[in-house]
Design an enzyme around this catalytic site. Sequence first.
Site, PDB file in Angstrom:
ATOM      1  N   LYS A  72     -76.633  16.938  56.745  1.00  0.00           N
ATOM      2  CA  LYS A  72     -75.980  17.105  55.458  1.00  0.00           C
ATOM      3  C   LYS A  72     -75.522  15.729  54.954  1.00  0.00           C
ATOM      4  O   LYS A  72     -74.825  15.010  55.656  1.00  0.00           O
ATOM      5  CB  LYS A  72     -74.748  18.012  55.572  1.00  0.00           C
ATOM      6  CG  LYS A  72     -75.052  19.497  55.600  1.00  0.00           C
ATOM      7  CD  LYS A  72     -75.430  20.077  54.256  1.00  0.00           C
ATOM      8  CE  LYS A  72     -74.289  20.066  53.269  1.00  0.00           C
ATOM      9  NZ  LYS A  72     -73.205  21.000  53.607  1.00  0.00           N
ATOM     10  N   HIS A  73     -75.920  15.371  53.748  1.00  0.00           N
ATOM     11  CA  HIS A  73     -75.485  14.133  53.119  1.00  0.00           C
ATOM     12  C   HIS A  73     -75.729  12.915  54.010  1.00  0.00           C
ATOM     13  O   HIS A  73     -74.865  12.069  54.219  1.00  0.00           O
ATOM     14  CB  HIS A  73     -74.025  14.230  52.683  1.00  0.00           C
ATOM     15  CG  HIS A  73     -73.798  15.274  51.628  1.00  0.00           C
ATOM     16  ND1 HIS A  73     -74.326  15.164  50.359  1.00  0.00           N
ATOM     17  CD2 HIS A  73     -73.144  16.457  51.665  1.00  0.00           C
ATOM     18  CE1 HIS A  73     -73.996  16.235  49.652  1.00  0.00           C
ATOM     19  NE2 HIS A  73     -73.289  17.041  50.423  1.00  0.00           N
ATOM     20  N   ASN A 235     -68.946   3.660  60.437  1.00  0.00           N
ATOM     21  CA  ASN A 235     -68.693   3.798  61.868  1.00  0.00           C
ATOM     22  C   ASN A 235     -68.977   5.238  62.303  1.00  0.00           C
ATOM     23  O   ASN A 235     -68.818   6.156  61.511  1.00  0.00           O
ATOM     24  CB  ASN A 235     -67.240   3.472  62.170  1.00  0.00           C
ATOM     25  CG  ASN A 235     -66.923   2.006  62.141  1.00  0.00           C
ATOM     26  OD1 ASN A 235     -67.750   1.150  62.421  1.00  0.00           O
ATOM     27  ND2 ASN A 235     -65.684   1.686  61.798  1.00  0.00           N
ATOM     28  N   HIS A 395     -76.689   2.511  58.045  1.00  0.00           N
ATOM     29  CA  HIS A 395     -76.148   2.611  56.689  1.00  0.00           C
ATOM     30  C   HIS A 395     -77.285   2.886  55.710  1.00  0.00           C
ATOM     31  O   HIS A 395     -78.408   2.483  55.943  1.00  0.00           O
ATOM     32  CB  HIS A 395     -75.450   1.310  56.287  1.00  0.00           C
ATOM     33  CG  HIS A 395     -74.191   1.047  57.065  1.00  0.00           C
ATOM     34  ND1 HIS A 395     -72.977   1.626  56.751  1.00  0.00           N
ATOM     35  CD2 HIS A 395     -73.970   0.261  58.151  1.00  0.00           C
ATOM     36  CE1 HIS A 395     -72.054   1.204  57.607  1.00  0.00           C
ATOM     37  NE2 HIS A 395     -72.632   0.373  58.471  1.00  0.00           N
TER      38      HIS A 395
END
Length: 395
Positions: A72-73, A235, A395
């Site tokens: 999710k996301h 993180n 990221h």
Amino acid sequence: MSQTTDTTNVLELRYGMNPHQKQAKLLNDGPLPLKVLNGDPGFINLLDALNGFQLARELRRATGLPAAASFKHVSPAGAAVANPIPADLAKAYFVEGLELSPLATAYARARGADRMSSFGDAAALSDIVDVSTAQLLKREVSDLVVAPGYTDEALEILKSKKGGKYLILQIDPDYVPEPVEKRNLFGLTLQQERNDAVIDDSQLTHIVTENKDLPDNAKRDLLIALVTLKYTQSNSICYALDGQTIGIGAGQQSRIHCTRLAGDKADRWFLRQHPTALNMKFREGLSRAEQNNAIDLWLEDELTPVEQAAWEAAFAEVPAKLTREEKREWLNKLQGVSYGSDAFLPFRDNLDRASRSGVKYVVQAGSSMRDAEVLQAANDYDMVMAYSGVRLFHH
């Protein structure tokens, strides 16, 4: 059984990150390793699918077991490998009485790790989807599935989901991208070597604690944590147990906040297996999603009067809430948990918090200025801690 891939190198998408962002496409220099078997993908769908499949594929390679991820996301809500599900856990996962194949078991565990976050997920599967897995997917609220293939019957089951609009993606399991990857940001291009770090037992050999007893099941769970962290927004911290994640803290600016977030999720995962939760009497007609929400609110210490009234309306018999002492008494039974960090632990507070959620085994990068302080914390709690020597920021 469909196992082909697209021969084109462009896939038109519904829209970009948001509906007002047009001209959205998936492009490749050569043929796309991805094929749309059903539905109409958007930009975020593919971000979740491509990250999720990499996670499931790496779990399969690291453990040799069928694997699944619930995304999710652009971060996993849960990840797991095939492992039999005990009766109480099956009831907490709403799969009681179902006959599950190994792949379906992996997905049930991945989905059950955080059923609130997995609502409307992208399901990523390491193996060819069978009927058992397709039937499990059909009954859950899910936006898409990505896998290396589907049996003919499984594909027909999935095509009937969401009124025929369920997004079904097939990906080449042997696809290897170029070693250098690029990303455009603010009109500029960033370039780096792809993160091809291989996660295996070699990251678990440098044990630095006094306690060096690392059993095979803990090794498996630590590998699951590391592979999961490799595809979690940094993180990030991951708690794992019995072949699955039970708490993931993603994208926080402070590592202790990641540890607390993941630990709180692990606690909720375990509290959902409390006898009171397993024997709740819901009102007739309440959906599984509504039952999930009701159980989640049952764990909240404080509700507004409006929330309280709506919560009570979910039940035929309103259950008593657990006191703080009753919660702690139950959580003390949570033991043997594995804990992974995508980078070094900067302070001992991470292990102080992790200890409250049954953490016994730890893997982290090491090389912090306060390694001695963190090592002392691990020894204080009789944990087994390994330095992986690899950072896994994503990221």
